[in-house]
Design a protein around this motif. Structure first.
Motif, PDB file in Angstrom:
ATOM      1  N   LEU A 159       0.824  -1.212   0.000  1.00 27.97           N
ATOM      2  CA  LEU A 159       0.000   0.000   0.000  1.00 27.97           C
ATOM      3  C   LEU A 159       0.850   1.251   0.000  1.00 27.97           C
ATOM      4  CD1 LEU A 159      -2.828  -0.993   2.533  1.00 27.97           C
ATOM      5  CD2 LEU A 159      -2.940  -0.943   0.033  1.00 27.97           C
ATOM      6  N   THR A 160       2.050   1.164   0.530  1.00 25.54           N
ATOM      7  CA  THR A 160       2.946   2.318   0.493  1.00 25.54           C
ATOM      8  C   THR A 160       3.316   2.666  -0.944  1.00 25.54           C
ATOM      9  OG1 THR A 160       3.843   1.748   2.670  1.00 25.54           O
ATOM     10  CG2 THR A 160       5.152   3.228   1.300  1.00 25.54           C
ATOM     11  N   ASN A 161       3.521   1.642  -1.757  1.00 25.87           N
ATOM     12  CA  ASN A 161       3.879   1.867  -3.167  1.00 25.87           C
ATOM     13  C   ASN A 161       2.653   2.050  -4.058  1.00 25.87           C
ATOM     14  OD1 ASN A 161       6.622   1.517  -2.507  1.00 25.87           O
ATOM     15  ND2 ASN A 161       6.423  -0.714  -2.690  1.00 25.87           N
ATOM     16  N   ALA A 162       1.528   1.460  -3.659  1.00 24.95           N
ATOM     17  CA  ALA A 162       0.303   1.564  -4.469  1.00 24.95           C
ATOM     18  C   ALA A 162      -0.877   1.799  -3.531  1.00 24.95           C
ATOM     19  CB  ALA A 162       0.101   0.291  -5.294  1.00 24.95           C
ATOM     20  N   PRO A 163      -1.109   3.058  -3.127  1.00 27.19           N
ATOM     21  CA  PRO A 163      -2.155   3.343  -2.136  1.00 27.19           C
ATOM     22  C   PRO A 163      -3.558   2.938  -2.574  1.00 27.19           C
ATOM     23  CG  PRO A 163      -0.672   5.222  -2.419  1.00 27.19           C
ATOM     24  CD  PRO A 163      -0.365   4.261  -3.522  1.00 27.19           C
ATOM     25  N   ASP A 164      -3.804   2.901  -3.873  1.00 27.85           N
ATOM     26  CA  ASP A 164      -5.141   2.577  -4.361  1.00 27.85           C
ATOM     27  C   ASP A 164      -5.348   1.079  -4.573  1.00 27.85           C
ATOM     28  OD1 ASP A 164      -5.717   5.278  -4.403  1.00 27.85           O
ATOM     29  OD2 ASP A 164      -5.053   5.523  -6.486  1.00 27.85           O
ATOM     30  N   ALA A 165      -4.375   0.268  -4.259  1.00 29.14           N
ATOM     31  CA  ALA A 165      -4.483  -1.176  -4.481  1.00 29.14           C
ATOM     32  C   ALA A 165      -5.476  -1.783  -3.497  1.00 29.14           C
ATOM     33  CB  ALA A 165      -3.122  -1.848  -4.333  1.00 29.14           C
ATOM     34  N   SER A 166      -6.115  -2.838  -3.926  1.00 29.52           N
ATOM     35  CA  SER A 166      -7.043  -3.559  -3.050  1.00 29.52           C
ATOM     36  C   SER A 166      -6.277  -4.620  -2.264  1.00 29.52           C
ATOM     37  CB  SER A 166      -8.139  -4.226  -3.884  1.00 29.52           C
ATOM     38  OG  SER A 166      -7.587  -5.253  -4.700  1.00 29.52           O
ATOM     39  N   LEU A 167      -6.960  -5.194  -1.290  1.00 30.57           N
ATOM     40  CA  LEU A 167      -6.340  -6.235  -0.492  1.00 30.57           C
ATOM     41  C   LEU A 167      -6.033  -7.468  -1.350  1.00 30.57           C
ATOM     42  CD1 LEU A 167      -5.458  -7.002   2.383  1.00 30.57           C
ATOM     43  CD2 LEU A 167      -7.745  -7.942   2.761  1.00 30.57           C
ATOM     44  N   GLY A 168      -6.910  -7.764  -2.308  1.00 30.02           N
ATOM     45  CA  GLY A 168      -6.661  -8.891  -3.193  1.00 30.02           C
ATOM     46  C   GLY A 168      -5.432  -8.680  -4.066  1.00 30.02           C
ATOM     47  N   GLN A 169      -5.227  -7.455  -4.536  1.00 28.22           N
ATOM     48  CA  GLN A 169      -4.049  -7.159  -5.350  1.00 28.22           C
ATOM     49  C   GLN A 169      -2.778  -7.269  -4.510  1.00 28.22           C
ATOM     50  OE1 GLN A 169      -5.227  -3.281  -6.723  1.00 28.22           O
ATOM     51  NE2 GLN A 169      -6.235  -4.077  -8.572  1.00 28.22           N
ATOM     52  N   ALA A 170      -2.854  -6.803  -3.281  1.00 25.95           N
ATOM     53  CA  ALA A 170      -1.698  -6.930  -2.387  1.00 25.95           C
ATOM     54  C   ALA A 170      -1.406  -8.396  -2.093  1.00 25.95           C
ATOM     55  CB  ALA A 170      -1.950  -6.160  -1.093  1.00 25.95           C
ATOM     56  N   PHE A 171      -2.462  -9.192  -1.949  1.00 25.52           N
ATOM     57  CA  PHE A 171      -2.274 -10.620  -1.695  1.00 25.52           C
ATOM     58  C   PHE A 171      -1.600 -11.294  -2.888  1.00 25.52           C
ATOM     59  CE2 PHE A 171      -3.747 -15.017  -1.936  1.00 25.52           C
ATOM     60  CZ  PHE A 171      -3.434 -15.487  -0.671  1.00 25.52           C
ATOM     61  N   THR A 172      -2.009 -10.945  -4.096  1.00 25.51           N
ATOM     62  CA  THR A 172      -1.433 -11.552  -5.294  1.00 25.51           C
ATOM     63  C   THR A 172       0.048 -11.211  -5.432  1.00 25.51           C
ATOM     64  OG1 THR A 172      -3.582 -11.397  -6.398  1.00 25.51           O
ATOM     65  CG2 THR A 172      -1.664 -11.711  -7.804  1.00 25.51           C
ATOM     66  N   ALA A 173       0.459 -10.049  -4.908  1.00 30.19           N
ATOM     67  CA  ALA A 173       1.856  -9.627  -5.015  1.00 30.19           C
ATOM     68  C   ALA A 173       2.740 -10.259  -3.949  1.00 30.19           C
ATOM     69  CB  ALA A 173       1.934  -8.106  -4.922  1.00 30.19           C
ATOM     70  N   MET A 174       2.176 -10.980  -3.014  1.00 39.23           N
ATOM     71  CA  MET A 174       2.975 -11.590  -1.945  1.00 39.23           C
ATOM     72  C   MET A 174       3.760 -12.780  -2.474  1.00 39.23           C
ATOM     73  SD  MET A 174       0.413 -11.599   1.326  1.00 39.23           S
ATOM     74  CE  MET A 174      -0.330 -10.107   1.959  1.00 39.23           C
ATOM     75  N   GLY A 175       4.738 -13.195  -1.683  1.00 34.86           N
ATOM     76  CA  GLY A 175       5.514 -14.379  -2.020  1.00 34.86           C
ATOM     77  C   GLY A 175       4.691 -15.640  -1.854  1.00 34.86           C
ATOM     78  N   PRO A 176       5.157 -16.759  -2.425  1.00 32.73           N
ATOM     79  CA  PRO A 176       4.386 -18.010  -2.355  1.00 32.73           C
ATOM     80  C   PRO A 176       4.107 -18.470  -0.930  1.00 32.73           C
ATOM     81  CG  PRO A 176       6.162 -18.169  -3.974  1.00 32.73           C
ATOM     82  CD  PRO A 176       6.382 -16.903  -3.225  1.00 32.73           C
ATOM     83  N   ASP A 177       5.012 -18.196   0.004  1.00 34.91           N
ATOM     84  CA  ASP A 177       4.823 -18.669   1.375  1.00 34.91           C
ATOM     85  C   ASP A 177       3.724 -17.906   2.103  1.00 34.91           C
ATOM     86  OD1 ASP A 177       6.504 -16.407   1.194  1.00 34.91           O
ATOM     87  OD2 ASP A 177       7.238 -16.731   3.231  1.00 34.91           O
ATOM     88  N   LEU A 178       3.290 -16.764   1.574  1.00 35.15           N
ATOM     89  CA  LEU A 178       2.241 -15.967   2.215  1.00 35.15           C
ATOM     90  C   LEU A 178       0.934 -16.009   1.429  1.00 35.15           C
ATOM     91  CD1 LEU A 178       4.216 -12.799   3.368  1.00 35.15           C
ATOM     92  CD2 LEU A 178       3.603 -14.822   4.696  1.00 35.15           C
ATOM     93  N   ARG A 179       0.818 -16.918   0.499  1.00 36.04           N
ATOM     94  CA  ARG A 179      -0.412 -16.993  -0.293  1.00 36.04           C
ATOM     95  C   ARG A 179      -1.167 -18.293  -0.040  1.00 36.04           C
ATOM     96  NH1 ARG A 179       1.716 -16.414  -5.937  1.00 36.04           N
ATOM     97  NH2 ARG A 179      -0.398 -17.084  -6.481  1.00 36.04           N
ATOM     98  N   ARG A 180      -1.043 -18.839   1.156  1.00 33.66           N
ATOM     99  CA  ARG A 180      -1.830 -20.014   1.514  1.00 33.66           C
ATOM    100  C   ARG A 180      -3.294 -19.605   1.686  1.00 33.66           C
ATOM    101  NH1 ARG A 180       0.226 -22.053   6.919  1.00 33.66           N
ATOM    102  NH2 ARG A 180       0.104 -19.818   7.344  1.00 33.66           N
TER     103      ARG A 180
END
Length: 222
Positions: free
Chosen positions: A90-111
Motif C-alpha cells: 500500500l505504500t507503493n500503491a495506495p489505491d491497491a485492493s487487499l486482493g491485489q496486495a495478496f497476489t503480489a505476496m511471495g508463495p509462502d504468504l499466499r496459503r
C-alpha cells in the motif's frame, strides 16, 4: 348325551395314546440326575485375557520428522508477515485492493488460510465492507496445488491503511524484555471483546475475527 369311546378300552389295557377314566401316568417327584461330570459356574477364560505380543521395533524405518518450518506451513495465518507485506504494497500503491496486495505476496504468504487472517485484520482496521463486489484470490497450498477464492473487495483509505499498519497481531517480535505474567495481569478474551466493542466497529465479532472472516467468503471457484 352319550359318547362313543373310539379307543374301545378294555379293563387294565388301554391302547397307546388313549386315556380312559382311571388311567394312570407315572410322574417322577425329582428329575433324573444329569450325566455331567462338572457344571461350569464361572465363565471367565484367562486365555482370552492374555496381552498381545509386543510390537516390533520399527524405529529404524520411521520417516524423518518434519522441520519447524514445515509444521508452520500447515498452521494458522501469519498475521504479522501478511500485515507487513500489505503495508509495504500500500505504500507503493495506495489505491491497491487487499486482493491485489495478496497476489503480489511471495508463495509462502499466499496459503488459503492467509485470506482468513487478512480479512480479520481488515475488519479490525474498519476497512471491511461485505457489500463490495467480489475479487479473486489466487492461493498456493504448501503441496503446490492452487485454489482460487472470491472475497469481497477491500480497499483502504489513508485512515484505514494507518490503522491496518498499526495493528498488533500477537505474533510480533517483542522489542522490550518480556515481563512475568501473573493471574491479575491476564485479561480474559470476553473482557477485551467487550472493551473493543465500545468504538462500534465490529463489536464482539472482532475478537473472533477469524469466524467473522469466514462469513465473507463468497465461494471457492477453482
Amino acid at each position: 348325551m352319550s359318547s362313543k369311546n373310539c379307543c374301545a378300552p378294555s379293563p387294565g389295557n388301554s391302547p397307546p395314546g388313549c386315556s380312559t377314566p382311571g388311567t394312570t401316568v407315572p410322574v417322577e417327584l425329582m428329575p433324573e440326575t444329569l450325566d455331567i461330570v462338572h457344571l461350569r459356574e464361572r465363565f471367565h477364560d484367562p486365555a482370552a485375557h492374555i496381552p498381545p505380543s509386543p510390537l516390533q521395533d520399527m524405529s529404524s524405518q520411521a520417516p524423518a520428522p518434519p522441520s519447524l518450518e514445515e509444521l508452520r506451513t500447515h498452521g494458522g495465518p501469519l498475521l504479522s508477515k501478511t500485515r507487513d507485506a500489505v503495508t509495504r504494497h500500500l505504500t507503493n500503491a495506495p489505491d491497491a485492493s487487499l486482493g491485489q496486495a495478496f497476489t503480489a505476496m511471495g508463495p509462502d504468504l499466499r496459503r488459503p488460510v492467509e485470506i482468513l487472517g487478512l480479512v480479520h485484520l481488515a475488519n479490525r482496521a474498519g476497512a471491511l465492507d461485505p457489500q463490495q463486489p467480489a475479487e479473486p484470490y489466487d492461493t498456493l497450498r504448501p503441496d503446490g496445488s492452487r485454489r482460487t477464492f472470491e472475497v469481497p473487495r477491500v480497499t483502504f483509505d489513508e485512515t484505514a491503511a494507518a490503522r491496518f499498519a498499526a495493528l498488533e497481531t500477537g505474533q510480533d517480535t517483542p522489542t522490550a524484555p518480556a515481563t512475568t505474567c501473573t493471574t491479575s495481569t491476564i485479561r480474559p478474551p470476553r473482557a477485551e471483546a467487550l472493551q473493543q466493542s465500545a468504538d462500534g466497529r465490529g463489536g464482539l465479532l472482532r475478537w473472533s475475527g477469524l469466524m467473522t472472516a469466514r462469513q465473507f467468503f463468497t465461494r471457492e471457484i477453482a
